[in-house]
Design a protein around this motif. Structure first.
Motif, mmCIF file in Angstrom:
data_model
loop_
_atom_site.group_PDB
_atom_site.id
_atom_site.type_symbol
_atom_site.label_atom_id
_atom_site.label_comp_id
_atom_site.label_asym_id
_atom_site.label_seq_id
_atom_site.Cartn_x
_atom_site.Cartn_y
_atom_site.Cartn_z
ATOM 1 N N ILE A 181 8.892 18.731 -5.313
ATOM 2 C CA ILE A 181 8.842 17.552 -6.366
ATOM 3 C C ILE A 181 7.340 17.146 -6.035
ATOM 4 O O ILE A 181 6.900 16.727 -5.137
ATOM 5 N N ILE A 182 6.645 17.233 -7.510
ATOM 6 C CA ILE A 182 5.238 16.948 -7.390
ATOM 7 C C ILE A 182 5.209 15.748 -8.382
ATOM 8 O O ILE A 182 5.568 15.842 -9.417
ATOM 9 N N LEU A 183 4.599 14.538 -7.934
ATOM 10 C CA LEU A 183 4.201 13.328 -8.810
ATOM 11 C C LEU A 183 2.681 13.381 -8.846
ATOM 12 O O LEU A 183 1.969 13.631 -7.882
ATOM 13 N N VAL A 184 2.322 13.084 -10.110
ATOM 14 C CA VAL A 184 0.959 12.979 -10.431
ATOM 15 C C VAL A 184 0.791 11.616 -11.444
ATOM 16 O O VAL A 184 1.529 11.269 -12.289
ATOM 17 N N ALA A 185 -0.327 10.952 -11.009
ATOM 18 C CA ALA A 185 -0.664 9.811 -11.493
ATOM 19 C C ALA A 185 -2.121 9.580 -11.822
ATOM 20 O O ALA A 185 -2.934 9.771 -10.982
ATOM 21 N N ASP A 186 -2.745 9.545 -13.235
ATOM 22 C CA ASP A 186 -3.865 9.322 -13.669
ATOM 23 C C ASP A 186 -4.393 7.867 -13.451
ATOM 24 O O ASP A 186 -3.979 7.192 -14.280
ATOM 25 N N GLU A 187 -5.121 7.519 -12.462
ATOM 26 C CA GLU A 187 -5.516 6.158 -12.218
ATOM 27 C C GLU A 187 -6.541 5.657 -13.380
ATOM 28 O O GLU A 187 -6.971 4.469 -13.162
ATOM 29 N N ASN A 188 -7.050 6.362 -14.178
ATOM 30 C CA ASN A 188 -8.052 6.119 -15.330
ATOM 31 C C ASN A 188 -7.313 5.188 -16.231
ATOM 32 O O ASN A 188 -8.119 4.390 -16.844
ATOM 33 N N GLN A 189 -5.985 5.284 -16.476
ATOM 34 C CA GLN A 189 -5.229 4.474 -17.240
ATOM 35 C C GLN A 189 -4.991 3.084 -16.569
ATOM 36 O O GLN A 189 -5.200 2.100 -17.235
ATOM 37 N N ALA A 190 -4.398 3.264 -15.439
ATOM 38 C CA ALA A 190 -3.907 2.002 -14.472
ATOM 39 C C ALA A 190 -4.077 2.422 -13.017
ATOM 40 O O ALA A 190 -3.553 3.546 -12.761
ATOM 41 N N PRO A 191 -4.299 1.739 -12.212
ATOM 42 C CA PRO A 191 -4.441 2.349 -10.858
ATOM 43 C C PRO A 191 -3.274 2.023 -10.280
ATOM 44 O O PRO A 191 -2.182 1.194 -10.650
ATOM 45 N N VAL A 192 -2.851 2.985 -9.417
ATOM 46 C CA VAL A 192 -1.428 3.047 -8.682
ATOM 47 C C VAL A 192 -1.470 1.810 -7.535
ATOM 48 O O VAL A 192 -2.614 1.779 -7.142
#
Length: 158
Positions: free
Chosen positions: A56-67
């Protein structure tokens, strides 16, 4: 919208292969989660996938909002729910995944070490580096030949 190569990545590896129905059901849960994942009420640009019926791979692009810590906690709760619902272990870092004849295989650290020592795992055997932290690393350093991975240092032939 394309994801930044520096997007954060989390890889969770199952201790067993998910059957196709389980993988589809989990993918549905992941899609719903990614579409609603927030950090301090800000929607995250996120995606999630089941890959090879093992990961299971989760990806979050922090350019939109920081994790944030809270948003990470939310994702960990989801992963724990999936573990419980499907009777799998997604947090055992002592399981090692590799490819053999095109199939992903997961073994205990001890069994993997034995396979290295008897030559069943060679310098060219593809292993999975679940410690990748960015999308760029996922795409370039997740699946590596044994000889180029951290595994070669930890499991050097005796």
């Amino acid at each position: 919208m394309p994801f930044s190569p520096q997007s954060r990545v989390w890889v969770y590896q199952s201790n067993r292969r998910l059957n196709d129905q389980e993988a589809r059901d989990i993918q549905d849960k992941l899609n719903e989660f990614a579409a609603t994942w927030k950090a301090h009420e800000r929607q995250l640009l996120a995606r999630a996938e089941v890959r090879y019926n093992f990961f299971i791979i989760l990806v979050a692009d922090e350019n939109q909002a920081p994790v944030t810590g809270c948003s990470i906690d939310t994702s960990v709760r989801l992963i724990k729910e999936i573990e419980q619902q499907y009777g799998i272990d997604l947090f055992d870092r002592f399981n090692i995944a590799y490819k053999h004849e095109g199939q992903v295989i997961v073994n205990s650290k001890e069994d993997f070490e034995t396979l290295v020592n008897i030559g069943q795992v060679s310098e060219d055997t593809v292993v999975f580096n679940n410690m990748v932290q960015t999308l760029e690393e996922l795409e370039t350093k997740w699946e590596l030949p044994f000889s180029e991975s951290w595994h070669a240092v930890v499991f050097s032939k005796k």
